[in-house]
Motif scaffolding. Sequence first.
Motif, PDB file in Angstrom:
ATOM      1  N   LYS A 362      50.949  46.885  49.146  1.00  0.00           N
ATOM      2  CA  LYS A 362      49.587  46.353  49.193  1.00  0.00           C
ATOM      3  C   LYS A 362      48.761  46.730  47.970  1.00  0.00           C
ATOM      4  O   LYS A 362      47.688  46.174  47.749  1.00  0.00           O
ATOM      5  CB  LYS A 362      48.886  46.848  50.456  1.00  0.00           C
ATOM      6  N   TYR A 363      49.219  47.695  47.170  1.00  0.00           N
ATOM      7  CA  TYR A 363      48.489  48.079  45.959  1.00  0.00           C
ATOM      8  C   TYR A 363      49.089  47.443  44.696  1.00  0.00           C
ATOM      9  O   TYR A 363      48.627  47.723  43.595  1.00  0.00           O
ATOM     10  CB  TYR A 363      48.499  49.598  45.806  1.00  0.00           C
ATOM     11  N   ARG A 364      50.133  46.624  44.842  1.00  0.00           N
ATOM     12  CA  ARG A 364      50.800  46.057  43.674  1.00  0.00           C
ATOM     13  C   ARG A 364      49.849  45.213  42.843  1.00  0.00           C
ATOM     14  O   ARG A 364      49.805  45.326  41.619  1.00  0.00           O
ATOM     15  CB  ARG A 364      51.985  45.204  44.139  1.00  0.00           C
ATOM     16  N   ALA A 365      49.082  44.344  43.504  1.00  0.00           N
ATOM     17  CA  ALA A 365      48.185  43.462  42.761  1.00  0.00           C
ATOM     18  C   ALA A 365      47.104  44.230  42.005  1.00  0.00           C
ATOM     19  O   ALA A 365      46.571  43.735  41.019  1.00  0.00           O
ATOM     20  CB  ALA A 365      47.526  42.460  43.722  1.00  0.00           C
ATOM     21  N   THR A 366      46.825  45.454  42.433  1.00  0.00           N
ATOM     22  CA  THR A 366      45.778  46.235  41.770  1.00  0.00           C
ATOM     23  C   THR A 366      46.257  46.834  40.467  1.00  0.00           C
ATOM     24  O   THR A 366      45.499  46.897  39.485  1.00  0.00           O
ATOM     25  CB  THR A 366      45.289  47.346  42.721  1.00  0.00           C
ATOM     26  N   VAL A 367      47.511  47.280  40.420  1.00  0.00           N
ATOM     27  CA  VAL A 367      47.976  48.070  39.269  1.00  0.00           C
ATOM     28  C   VAL A 367      48.929  47.325  38.349  1.00  0.00           C
ATOM     29  O   VAL A 367      49.072  47.702  37.176  1.00  0.00           O
ATOM     30  CB  VAL A 367      48.652  49.374  39.770  1.00  0.00           C
ATOM     31  N   MET A 368      49.610  46.278  38.839  1.00  0.00           N
ATOM     32  CA  MET A 368      50.682  45.699  38.024  1.00  0.00           C
ATOM     33  C   MET A 368      50.135  45.027  36.758  1.00  0.00           C
ATOM     34  O   MET A 368      50.644  45.264  35.648  1.00  0.00           O
ATOM     35  CB  MET A 368      51.490  44.714  38.854  1.00  0.00           C
ATOM     36  N   GLN A 369      49.145  44.186  36.886  1.00  0.00           N
ATOM     37  CA  GLN A 369      48.626  43.493  35.706  1.00  0.00           C
ATOM     38  C   GLN A 369      48.026  44.451  34.675  1.00  0.00           C
ATOM     39  O   GLN A 369      48.272  44.287  33.474  1.00  0.00           O
ATOM     40  CB  GLN A 369      47.604  42.441  36.137  1.00  0.00           C
ATOM     41  N   PRO A 370      47.219  45.461  35.067  1.00  0.00           N
ATOM     42  CA  PRO A 370      46.756  46.419  34.047  1.00  0.00           C
ATOM     43  C   PRO A 370      47.885  47.145  33.329  1.00  0.00           C
ATOM     44  O   PRO A 370      47.804  47.405  32.124  1.00  0.00           O
ATOM     45  CB  PRO A 370      45.880  47.388  34.857  1.00  0.00           C
ATOM     46  N   ILE A 371      48.960  47.470  34.074  1.00  0.00           N
ATOM     47  CA  ILE A 371      50.092  48.150  33.425  1.00  0.00           C
ATOM     48  C   ILE A 371      50.756  47.211  32.430  1.00  0.00           C
ATOM     49  O   ILE A 371      51.066  47.607  31.289  1.00  0.00           O
ATOM     50  CB  ILE A 371      51.098  48.626  34.486  1.00  0.00           C
ATOM     51  N   MET A 372      50.981  45.974  32.830  1.00  0.00           N
ATOM     52  CA  MET A 372      51.647  45.021  31.920  1.00  0.00           C
ATOM     53  C   MET A 372      50.754  44.705  30.721  1.00  0.00           C
ATOM     54  O   MET A 372      51.257  44.447  29.620  1.00  0.00           O
ATOM     55  CB  MET A 372      52.011  43.758  32.683  1.00  0.00           C
ATOM     56  N   GLU A 373      49.463  44.712  30.900  1.00  0.00           N
ATOM     57  CA  GLU A 373      48.559  44.494  29.770  1.00  0.00           C
ATOM     58  C   GLU A 373      48.639  45.643  28.777  1.00  0.00           C
ATOM     59  O   GLU A 373      48.449  45.446  27.565  1.00  0.00           O
ATOM     60  CB  GLU A 373      47.132  44.341  30.303  1.00  0.00           C
ATOM     61  N   ARG A 374      48.936  46.838  29.264  1.00  0.00           N
ATOM     62  CA  ARG A 374      49.004  48.014  28.392  1.00  0.00           C
ATOM     63  C   ARG A 374      50.362  48.145  27.700  1.00  0.00           C
ATOM     64  O   ARG A 374      50.556  49.045  26.876  1.00  0.00           O
ATOM     65  CB  ARG A 374      48.736  49.269  29.227  1.00  0.00           C
ATOM     66  N   LEU A 375      51.296  47.239  27.986  1.00  0.00           N
ATOM     67  CA  LEU A 375      52.608  47.300  27.340  1.00  0.00           C
ATOM     68  C   LEU A 375      52.537  47.062  25.837  1.00  0.00           C
ATOM     69  O   LEU A 375      53.552  47.154  25.142  1.00  0.00           O
ATOM     70  CB  LEU A 375      53.544  46.261  27.971  1.00  0.00           C
ATOM     71  N   LYS A 376      51.355  46.786  25.340  1.00  0.00           N
ATOM     72  CA  LYS A 376      51.196  46.571  23.896  1.00  0.00           C
ATOM     73  C   LYS A 376      51.359  47.854  23.096  1.00  0.00           C
ATOM     74  O   LYS A 376      51.461  47.806  21.858  1.00  0.00           O
ATOM     75  CB  LYS A 376      49.824  45.963  23.612  1.00  0.00           C
ATOM     76  N   GLU A 377      51.361  49.012  23.771  1.00  0.00           N
ATOM     77  CA  GLU A 377      51.539  50.282  23.064  1.00  0.00           C
ATOM     78  C   GLU A 377      52.936  50.353  22.448  1.00  0.00           C
ATOM     79  O   GLU A 377      53.937  50.043  23.103  1.00  0.00           O
ATOM     80  CB  GLU A 377      51.331  51.457  24.025  1.00  0.00           C
ATOM     81  N   LYS A 378      53.008  50.779  21.207  1.00  0.00           N
ATOM     82  CA  LYS A 378      54.280  50.859  20.501  1.00  0.00           C
ATOM     83  C   LYS A 378      54.947  52.222  20.627  1.00  0.00           C
ATOM     84  O   LYS A 378      56.130  52.353  20.341  1.00  0.00           O
ATOM     85  CB  LYS A 378      54.067  50.545  19.013  1.00  0.00           C
ATOM     86  N   LYS A 379      54.200  53.236  21.064  1.00  0.00           N
ATOM     87  CA  LYS A 379      54.776  54.564  21.181  1.00  0.00           C
ATOM     88  C   LYS A 379      55.783  54.578  22.333  1.00  0.00           C
ATOM     89  O   LYS A 379      55.519  54.082  23.422  1.00  0.00           O
ATOM     90  CB  LYS A 379      53.670  55.593  21.421  1.00  0.00           C
ATOM     91  N   ALA A 380      56.945  55.185  22.055  1.00  0.00           N
ATOM     92  CA  ALA A 380      58.043  55.117  23.019  1.00  0.00           C
ATOM     93  C   ALA A 380      57.712  55.838  24.315  1.00  0.00           C
ATOM     94  O   ALA A 380      58.053  55.365  25.404  1.00  0.00           O
ATOM     95  CB  ALA A 380      59.315  55.701  22.401  1.00  0.00           C
ATOM     96  N   THR A 381      57.064  56.993  24.236  1.00  0.00           N
ATOM     97  CA  THR A 381      56.770  57.761  25.453  1.00  0.00           C
ATOM     98  C   THR A 381      55.829  56.995  26.383  1.00  0.00           C
ATOM     99  O   THR A 381      56.021  56.982  27.606  1.00  0.00           O
ATOM    100  CB  THR A 381      56.154  59.106  25.076  1.00  0.00           C
ATOM    101  N   VAL A 382      54.847  56.326  25.792  1.00  0.00           N
ATOM    102  CA  VAL A 382      53.918  55.544  26.612  1.00  0.00           C
ATOM    103  C   VAL A 382      54.638  54.344  27.220  1.00  0.00           C
ATOM    104  O   VAL A 382      54.471  54.038  28.415  1.00  0.00           O
ATOM    105  CB  VAL A 382      52.711  55.095  25.777  1.00  0.00           C
ATOM    106  N   ALA A 383      55.442  53.662  26.418  1.00  0.00           N
ATOM    107  CA  ALA A 383      56.166  52.490  26.927  1.00  0.00           C
ATOM    108  C   ALA A 383      57.135  52.881  28.041  1.00  0.00           C
ATOM    109  O   ALA A 383      57.271  52.167  29.050  1.00  0.00           O
ATOM    110  CB  ALA A 383      56.908  51.809  25.788  1.00  0.00           C
ATOM    111  N   ASP A 384      57.818  54.030  27.892  1.00  0.00           N
ATOM    112  CA  ASP A 384      58.742  54.470  28.936  1.00  0.00           C
ATOM    113  C   ASP A 384      58.001  54.801  30.224  1.00  0.00           C
ATOM    114  O   ASP A 384      58.468  54.463  31.329  1.00  0.00           O
ATOM    115  CB  ASP A 384      59.528  55.693  28.456  1.00  0.00           C
ATOM    116  N   ALA A 385      56.857  55.461  30.117  1.00  0.00           N
ATOM    117  CA  ALA A 385      56.081  55.792  31.317  1.00  0.00           C
ATOM    118  C   ALA A 385      55.587  54.526  32.017  1.00  0.00           C
ATOM    119  O   ALA A 385      55.648  54.417  33.248  1.00  0.00           O
ATOM    120  CB  ALA A 385      54.903  56.692  30.955  1.00  0.00           C
ATOM    121  N   LEU A 386      55.123  53.557  31.236  1.00  0.00           N
ATOM    122  CA  LEU A 386      54.661  52.303  31.838  1.00  0.00           C
ATOM    123  C   LEU A 386      55.816  51.538  32.481  1.00  0.00           C
ATOM    124  O   LEU A 386      55.673  50.962  33.570  1.00  0.00           O
ATOM    125  CB  LEU A 386      53.982  51.440  30.770  1.00  0.00           C
TER     126      LEU A 386
END
Length: 907
Positions: A362-386
């Motif tokens: 039930k919380y998927r719609a709240t967090v999924m799009q913000p996470i996918m929008e943040r995939l623009k980060e090029k740093k590997a540690t951030v991308a792996d966490a996302l």
Amino acid sequence: MAEEEDFSSLPLTDRWTHKVWKVRKQAYEEAAQLFEKTPDEYDPVFRPFTQDPGLWKSAAGDSNVAAQQEGLAALCAFLKFGGRDGALRARQHAVTPIAEKCLSSTRAAIKTSAVEALLLFIEVDVPGPVIEEILPVLSSKQPKVIAAALASLTQIYHNYGCKTADPKPVLKFLPKVFGHADKNVRAEATNLAVEFYRWLRDAMKPVFWNDLKPTQQTDLEAQFEKVKADGAPKQERLLRSQQAEKERAPAGGGEEEYEEDGGEADDAGEADAFDLAEPQDVVGKVPKDFFDNLASSKWKERKEALEALYAVVNVPRIKDGDFHEINRCLAKCMKDANIAVVTQAAQCIELLAKGLRKGYAKYRATVMQPIMERLKEKKATVADALGAALDAVFLSTDLTECLEDITTYLVHKNPQVKEGTMKFLVRCLRTTRDVPGKQEIATIVGCAKKLLSESSEGLRAGGAEILGTVMKIIGERAMNPHLEGLDDIRKTKVKEFYETAEVKAKDKPKPPPPAARAPPAAAKKAVGGAKKSALGAKKPPPAAAAPAEAPSAPAPRAGPGSKLGMPKPGGLGALKAPQKRSLAAPGGASPRRPAPAQSPPPVEEEELPASPPPAKPAPRMGLGRGGLAGRSLAKPAAPGMPVAPPSPTPASGLTAIERAELEELRDANERLLKALDDARHDRSKLMSEIQELKNQNAGLIEDHTRDVLSIKAKETQLVRARSDADAAEQTNDRLRRELDRLKRALSKAEALSGPGGPGSPSSPGGLGFRTMSPTQDEFYRDQSAGRHRMSIVSTLSEEKENGEGLPHPLSKYTGSNASSGRASPARGFRRDVSMEEKEPRAAEAPPAYSERAGSRTGSRTSGRETPSGGGNGATSGMESWKRAAEVTSQLKARIEQMKAKQASRPQ
């Protein structure tokens, strides 16, 4: 010998509990032999032990070891040959004595029989009750009893496995037994932990691993390495229910059953810590200042708040609760400028999704799009966490729920977001256990084909990998239509990914319905019958073969075609049988009159044109085509009943019917496909409506939360207003009591100062003002001027001073002039009243006290209270009473005003 004869003449149950151990031993042996000779579980031999299961408690706990050994053997025979009802009744009486006295016996035979009895108790029913009876023994004071119980548990899990026997109750006891002082107990605990590792692998560690000492963890890791190379363990003993299922399994399905069993073994080996752990309530453990710190302008405070949340939710399993606000804050953190905060927030989302599993959907719609929008980060540690957070969120839902967001971000303008979404889609296709629908596959394939034309090599390779993974799921044949239009280089790339892809969901072809599976055998029989008829066999076999050949055509038309003697297969041998039957029909028409009602040949139709029976097959053909076919077949036989000319006509008629039926089936297939497309369209529409309703529900939840908070704020204000009203009421009561007291003092003073009263100067022995000595006057004046004066107005002024200048609630009733200063009328009135109340006691004081008072005061005298009773004292007394009366009237007026205000205030 006489005693032995007497013992043998006793009933078995009496000898079972005899005081002589040899008699008991003989009874146990006799019972075991009787159990083995019984034909079934309903034999009368079992009845006494089923009616009185307490007999097994005495047998298992026999004080003589020789008798105890035979008693356990008799119990094993009873469990092996007796029924389930008797075993269940004996279990609650026998398991505890076995665990406490038999497992730790010095005789190896007793130990073996005791373990076998426990395994038989489990085999008859389920392992849970037996394990529950053994667990209390782990708290025994004798180390050998604990070690023996642990060894028996190891045998239980070794034989029945962790899929049949639940390991969670025992895993909770492992830290306790690992901390035992006896080395044998710790050694058996190690063996049990190794046995658990064979079945559960690393999934067992979160339950008890942190409670062990570092040295114990190191030793266990060394033991785990020894069994890590072993394959998946298999259940060695089956329950009675499992044995019955195995016996009911069909004999021909051996290979399929073997594959299914192997699959179950693999699933059993892949145990999950989520299933073993108990859900923990983490909502109440979230720091109270979490939301305040998360809204701070300092990134370190935000990061510390997320670290505190990470420590709280870092548990194997989380109890479901209200995490909407937390997830909204975590989704907001995806837009944070500091990547450390973003990484920590993604890790918190990952732990929440893993701990809640399906409850996090039930919380998927709240967090999924913000996470996918943040995939623009090029740093590997951030991308792996996302990416890890997205994978955890996907495991709580399915591909259908996430596909819309995935396809949206697959065409994002940012290449980094597009590439991260592509990798996420590949991981989803590999981990999903549900085969996507055709519409979903078409959507995925369309997006992947667009990626094949990207300028980036990574995106092109990602598109090919998506296509190869989809091909692995649905198969090459189903994927070929989607690959049309691609060049050979891209097809080769897709094939490479197809060969290396590993998926958990595979589209298996659906087994044909029973009506469709029968025709192959029937067709073989029909062909064989046709061959026999061609070789000169009797006429009935071809007639029997004709109905069997019909099912090879589609099911709806199998019956009518067979009844007209028109087989569906187009083989040569299949067509010869009806021709030979039609040639022989004239000769054998009269003896086989009933047969044409089911398969009438053309000749019989010509012989009886007006009879109703030949007309019955026409409606059975359906759609009116049977009658036309019958007439076309009958016309050549009319002129002179020639035998050879009608043979080509049935073949041409059969072809026309087959074509008509084929066209009808094609039309039906098109209608079904259209209905299926409509159903899919309706399903997608309903899914979108469901999503909208979910969003509306989330908005309603937010509105409800705000309303609840506002109601709580109003309630708080109401409580404060009520407390203020109560305080004002208390003040009113206090003032009322003070007024009553002043009235009483005034009336007393008037009574004392009146003419002829006890306090008047003319009254002999009176205790009025004129009877007081100068010393007493000074004493009471000092007392009234001290800090113990009880004037209400002075008290209120002192409270005002202590409150640092804040207005006291009484100030609006009494006025500022009447509440402070030494010249206050209330002070003078209070002093005079106190002097009058204390004057009798001063008059009754002993002479020594009066002398001390006189020596202390010296020549000081009061102008109001002189021994001679001059007029000055009377005048000052009258003025004091006047001032007191004025104060009283003022207080009354204030009180009336206050009552009027309270009455006008709305309730």
